[in-house]
Design a protein around this motif. Structure first.
Motif, PDB file in Angstrom:
ATOM      1  N   UNK A  22       0.621  -0.941   0.035  1.00 29.11           N
ATOM      2  CA  UNK A  22      -0.215   0.039  -0.153  1.00 29.11           C
ATOM      3  C   UNK A  22       0.910   1.443   0.007  1.00 29.11           C
ATOM      4  N   UNK A  23       0.237   2.432  -0.165  1.00 31.05           N
ATOM      5  CA  UNK A  23       1.007   3.630  -0.243  1.00 31.05           C
ATOM      6  C   UNK A  23       2.365   3.908  -0.941  1.00 31.05           C
ATOM      7  N   UNK A  24       3.330   4.235  -0.126  1.00 29.20           N
ATOM      8  CA  UNK A  24       4.490   4.529  -1.032  1.00 29.20           C
ATOM      9  C   UNK A  24       5.242   3.497  -1.340  1.00 29.20           C
ATOM     10  N   UNK A  25       4.887   2.241  -0.613  1.00 27.21           N
ATOM     11  CA  UNK A  25       5.841   1.006  -0.602  1.00 27.21           C
ATOM     12  C   UNK A  25       4.771   0.449  -2.183  1.00 27.21           C
ATOM     13  N   UNK A  26       3.550   0.550  -2.408  1.00 31.33           N
ATOM     14  CA  UNK A  26       3.087   0.084  -3.611  1.00 31.33           C
ATOM     15  C   UNK A  26       3.674   0.989  -4.941  1.00 31.33           C
ATOM     16  N   UNK A  27       3.696   2.359  -4.636  1.00 25.19           N
ATOM     17  CA  UNK A  27       4.239   3.249  -5.692  1.00 25.19           C
ATOM     18  C   UNK A  27       5.835   2.623  -6.094  1.00 25.19           C
ATOM     19  N   UNK A  28       6.623   2.347  -5.120  1.00 22.70           N
ATOM     20  CA  UNK A  28       7.939   2.048  -5.372  1.00 22.70           C
ATOM     21  C   UNK A  28       7.914   0.697  -6.168  1.00 22.70           C
ATOM     22  N   UNK A  29       7.120  -0.195  -5.954  1.00 17.07           N
ATOM     23  CA  UNK A  29       7.011  -1.474  -6.503  1.00 17.07           C
ATOM     24  C   UNK A  29       6.634  -1.230  -8.311  1.00 17.07           C
ATOM     25  N   UNK A  30       5.707  -0.307  -8.567  1.00 15.69           N
ATOM     26  CA  UNK A  30       5.158   0.143  -9.714  1.00 15.69           C
ATOM     27  C   UNK A  30       6.299   0.543 -10.595  1.00 15.69           C
ATOM     28  N   UNK A  31       6.792   1.642  -9.938  1.00 15.33           N
ATOM     29  CA  UNK A  31       7.804   2.406 -10.651  1.00 15.33           C
ATOM     30  C   UNK A  31       8.999   1.310 -10.982  1.00 15.33           C
ATOM     31  N   UNK A  32       9.361   0.743 -10.155  1.00 15.72           N
ATOM     32  CA  UNK A  32      10.517  -0.415 -10.285  1.00 15.72           C
ATOM     33  C   UNK A  32      10.348  -1.201 -11.197  1.00 15.72           C
ATOM     34  N   UNK A  33       9.119  -1.650 -11.578  1.00 15.11           N
ATOM     35  CA  UNK A  33       8.527  -2.896 -12.212  1.00 15.11           C
ATOM     36  C   UNK A  33       8.539  -2.025 -13.903  1.00 15.11           C
ATOM     37  N   UNK A  34       7.895  -0.686 -13.902  1.00 18.84           N
ATOM     38  CA  UNK A  34       7.865  -0.104 -14.929  1.00 18.84           C
ATOM     39  C   UNK A  34       9.201   0.234 -15.684  1.00 18.84           C
ATOM     40  N   UNK A  35      10.316   0.626 -14.919  1.00 25.39           N
ATOM     41  CA  UNK A  35      11.436   0.815 -15.394  1.00 25.39           C
ATOM     42  C   UNK A  35      12.055  -0.384 -16.003  1.00 25.39           C
TER      43      UNK A  35
END
Length: 987
Positions: free
Chosen positions: A770-783
């Motif tokens: 959730x939250x910032x942890x979720x955003x980090x997973x998404x951005x890392x995967x997109x990269x």
């Protein structure tokens, strides 16, 4: 106020440059002071000054009371008042302290001063000095510039002078006239050693030409050195050639051998044409005015190159004798003018006139002016032409009625030059047995043996009726033993045979649902393709890259589909553009059913309007494709089958199709055999075998530069090839200032596996974040997904090779190869510095050229130098840049291609990078290509950006932040891998 010092130069009698300087109240500063002054101007001048030798130079200068007068450069406008009256003035010899430079150092120093202002700012021990360049030194700079240009143009000759090998300026051509003009502008001080001005100029120019020639040879090739044998046993010519590149220039050979060699070289130099700008002999041929065909004459005239219209009789033996002697060595008939009374006109018979006509080229090369009648054209030998005309004039004038079974009449005719001859005229010429004949009031050169050969051919040549395709096939394979000059056509057929660029047909209407508006040149391409289809002729569409060859072909298919014509079309292309054909067909011609034949599950049957496959699979699945009677075969990127001997090329050529269409941006990559391969794929067998084509065209054009063979080739190929260049003015006016092009790419199997694994891992982690942890997973995967689309090596973070693992990289290489083949320059942007570092050596190997790499770690000086070289048209033709380091603040208008290898989700960032080339100062249209992998997150983000560009442009902060806020379901849909995304690259 800065101290003023004037620096002067003179070329010494020992072939050295002497520089000396004067300051207020002192003429001739110490050499050490002059060295400091030159070093204060710049390190280059200082380095050269320290190589010079200090010595006194004795000069003849005006002086008074035992001291030389100050120079005008030192005193300026007050010089005349300072000199005052002539009382006490005299010319005296003065020993002036100077710096003496060897010829090669002198050449470099004078080159450094080219373009310099009259006053050079120098700093010596913190003091500012205005170093004025005197008139004598400025003049020597001009002499050096002339020497430099003479060498660069190859206008120099090797010589042997006093036992030394020397390069001397040739006494011919426009540079000789410039040399004489430069002599007239020599300042008096240039003669300060008391020698005549010609010697001053000759010595300086010859020494500088020799120095520049040796420098150029050492830059371009290894030094030629004499053998190890003794000087006496070394052949003089070999030693002389070797000494032309050494620093000492001494020819080590026996004196007798040197004497013989020197005499031969002097004779060779004397045989060269006289200097341009001097008086020369001019011969004017006058043809018979009456019925007597042997009443010819030649006027002997004198002519100046500077005033070619002024002609005077050459009847003065003192003036014209030597010139006539030179010309008589080429045309011996002139020897008659050397005996008896001087004459200005020679009488000639027909054979004598022919001799002058045939010797005209050699006489001109020897510096003799030759004025010939306007009808004469060298090389207008006997040939044959095919004459064709519509069988029923007017019946098929409307282009829409043209079809493959339209009949035309044809026959063969003889020709001499541009004059077509009837058979009875040809027989009269054969009976006359003369080489120079008058036909229909025009004089022609004919070969009696050629006439007999042409008569024999015409007696057996076919005539009658046939289709346009049959007539063109006959012209493309002319009979052996006679020279063929082309086809004479009438009516609408003349337009067709004049070539693709000349043919005029009515516009073919594009269906209303076609997804684009064709530009005028694209509409003409469609019209021509439609005409060639109806005539049953294969075609080569060879437009420049970026001009929309695919769109023109799809428009043709859409027109036929809307009219219920045609049948299945097979598109054969490299694997890297299969996806592009899919997407472009869906965009432009949505009514066409498209089937991709690729992959392990490919079908053995076809149920589609367009089947897209690869060159490799045409060979592998040859039996499947050969079992279909295709309406049209389209070969895209046809340079892939330019080698007709390969299995792929043979497999493609053997397919059956009613119409064959070849697409290429480079119809001739390296040799004319490439063109034959394209033409043979479009019209199998029409242009004969590769061996016959080489004998008729490739060898004469490439090896012998045969103009007649080239003209014949152009005539024969013009109806089949349509080529438009971006540089054509008519095309340039139709092109937008900037073209945005999406390049569709497929993933390899390796890329697809890593991509799926990354998606699965992301979705698994999102279930518990959730939250910032979720955003980090998404951005890392997109990269990581973006990195996978570039290359598995980037995604895995290893140093494994790049070749053969990325569909995007393969497509990038193809696009760059085509751009470089057209002489263009390109910028390639990536946001990953690690990828750029690996990509630079990879592209350098694959493209066989230097690749620039500008990134955040590039030092400022190197960065500036790299940009300067690129802008100057030097250095690497491809500049690879990281998006952050090269995306702003740099002007790179030398590039007219911009490649965005990986997508930055904020289009404003990409636009800033594009503006490095698309900005003020750009003289060309700019093509911007964004490489997008089919069926991946790249394609879906590209679509989203285009649909919501206003929203995307307003995004602030990180480029991917707006994607991180999407729901899990939306993310899963965004990153899912579609079935058509994967295609393994083929060798």
């Amino acid at each position: 106020m800065a101290r003023m010092v004037a620096v002067h130069g003179v070329w010494r009698s020992d072939d050295r440059l002497a520089l000396w300087a004067e300051g207020p109240g002192r003429h001739g500063l110490a050499p050490e002071s002059l060295t400091e002054l030159l070093a204060g101007v710049g390190p280059g001048l200082g380095w050269l000054a320290r190589r010079a030798a200090p010595a006194d130079t004795t000069l003849l200068m005006p002086g008074r009371a035992g001291a030389p007068l100050p120079s005008p450069e030192l005193l300026g406008p007050g010089w005349a008042q300072h000199v005052g009256t002539a009382e006490g003035l005299s010319l005296d010899l003065f020993a002036v302290p100077s710096l003496v430079f060897a010829p090669e150092d002198a050449a470099q120093l004078l080159g450094e001063l080219w373009g310099a202002p009259p006053a050079l700012g120098a700093e010596v021990d913190g003091e500012q000095v205005d170093l004025w360049v005197g008139a004598s030194l400025r003049w020597l700079v001009r002499v050096h510039d002339l020497a430099w240009r003479i060498v660069r143009e190859g206008a120099m000759l090797p010589a042997l002078l006093d036992g030394r090998a020397r390069w001397v300026p040739a006494t011919t051509g426009p540079r000789w006239a410039e040399t004489r003009g430069l002599l007239r502008t020599a300042p008096p001080v240039a003669r300060a050693e008391g020698r005549p001005g010609t010697e001053v100029l000759g010595g300086a120019l010859e020494a500088l030409v020799d120095a520049e020639a040796r420098l150029a040879l050492r830059e371009q090739a290894p030094l030629l050195r004499p053998g190890r044998s003794s000087a006496v046993s070394t052949p003089a010519a070999e030693a002389w050639v070797a000494a032309l590149t050494t620093r000492t220039a001494v020819v080590e050979a026996a004196p007798d051998d040197l004497h013989v060699l020197g005499a031969r070289l002097r004779a060779w130099h004397r045989s060269l044409p006289p200097p341009a700008g001097e008086l020369r002999l001019c011969l004017r041929l006058v043809e018979p005015l009456g019925d007597d065909e042997d009443d010819w004459s030649v006027d002997l005239l004198l002519q100046r190159s500077s005033e070619p219209s002024l002609l005077l009789p050459a009847d003065d033996p003192d003036v014209a004798g030597e010139l006539i002697t030179r010309a008589a060595a080429v045309w011996p008939t002139l020897r008659f003018a050397l005996h008896g009374e001087p004459v200005s006109t020679l009488r000639l018979d027909r054979e004598g006139a022919l001799g002058l006509l045939l010797a005209a080229t050699e006489l001109t090369a020897a510096g003799v002016g030759v004025l010939l009648p306007s009808w004469w054209r060298a090389g207008g030998g006997l040939s044959v032409a095919l004459s064709a005309r519509p069988h029923q004039p007017g019946a098929v004038d409307v282009p829409s009625l043209l079809r493959r079974d339209v009949v035309v009449d044809f026959d063969w005719r003889a020709a001499v030059g541009a004059v077509r001859l009837r058979e009875d005229e040809l027989r009269e010429l054969a009976a006359a047995g003369r080489r120079l004949v008058r036909v229909r009031g025009q004089w022609l050169e004919v070969d009696p043996a050629g006439i007999a050969q042409a008569l024999e051919f015409l007696s057996q040549a076919p005539s009658g009726s046939g289709t346009v395709a049959e007539v063109l096939r006959m012209a493309a394979r002319p009979p052996a033993g006679v020279s063929f000059v082309g086809i004479d056509a009438e009516g609408w057929l003349a337009d067709v045979l004049a070539g693709a660029a000349a043919v005029r047909v009515a516009d073919v209407p594009v269906p209303p649902d076609f997804g684009a508006t064709l530009s005028p040149y694209q509409q003409r391409g469609l019209d021509w393709l439609h005409l060639m289809t109806r005539l049953g002729l294969g075609a080569v569409l060879a437009d420049d890259m970026g001009l929309g060859k695919t769109a023109q072909v799809l428009a043709l298919l859409a027109v036929e589909h809307a009219g219920g014509e045609g049948g299945p079309t097979l598109v054969v292309c490299p694997m890297s553009v299969v996806g592009s054909w899919q997407r472009e067909a869906a965009r432009f011609a949505p009514g066409l059913r498209v089937q991709v034949h690729h992959g392990a599950t490919r079908s053995a049957t076809f149920d589609a309007d367009v089947v897209v496959t690869t060159y490799g699979l045409v060979h592998r699945d040859h039996e499947v494709f050969r079992g279909v009677e295709w309406h049209r075969l389209v070969l895209d990127e046809a340079q892939n089958v330019k080698n007709s001997a390969t299995l792929q090329a043979r497999a493609v050529r053997s397919l059956t199709a009613r119409h064959r269409l070849v697409l290429t941006g480079t119809p001739v990559e390296n040799r004319l055999a490439d063109l034959h391969s394209m033409l043979d794929q479009a019209n199998p067998g029409m242009f004969g075998t590769p061996t016959a084509f080489k004998r008729l065209y490739s060898a004469p054009v490439e090896r012998d530069s045969n103009a007649a063979a080239l003209a014949s080739l152009r005539t024969l190929t013009a109806p089949f090839v349509l080529r438009r260049l971006k540089s054509d003015p008519a095309i340039a006016r139709q092109l937008p200032e900037k073209q945005d092009i999406t390049v569709w790419c497929n993933l390899t199997a390796e890329q697809a596996a890593i991509y799926r694994g990354t998606v699965d891992d992301m979705l698994q982690k999102l279930a518990t974040r959730r939250g910032h942890s979720r955003r980090g997973v998404v951005l890392s995967a997109l990269t990581r997904l973006k990195q996978v689309c570039n290359s598995p090596a980037l995604a895995l973070g290893d140093s494994t090779p790049l070749a053969g693992r990325s569909g995007k990289l393969a497509r990038l290489e193809e696009v760059l190869e085509e751009a470089l083949a057209e002489g263009d320059r390109a910028l390639c942007f990536t946001q990953y510095a690690a990828f750029g570092s690996a990509l630079q050596p990879h592209l350098a190997r694959r493209l066989d050229c230097e690749i620039g790499w500008l990134h955040g770690g590039t030092p400022r000086a190197e960065r500036d130098r790299m940009v300067e070289r690129f802008q100057a048209g030097e250095g690497p033709p491809v500049l690879l840049m990281s998006l952050k380091a090269g995306g702003t603040g740099i002007t790179l208008t030398a590039a007219n291609h911009v490649m965005h290898i990986d997508r930055w989700w904020n289009p404003a960032v990409e636009d800033q990078a594009t503006d490095r080339a698309h900005r003020l100062g750009q003289a060309k249209d700019v093509q911007v290509r964004r490489f997008v992998c089919i069926g991946t997150v790249e394609e879906r983000i590209d679509t989203m950006i285009e649909r919501k560009r206003v929203l995307a442009d307003s995004v602030q902060g990180g480029a991917d932040d707006w994607l991180a806020d999407l729901s899990t379901d939306a993310l899963a849909e965004l990153v899912a891998l579609s079935a058509d995304s994967v295609a393994e690259l083929e060798a």
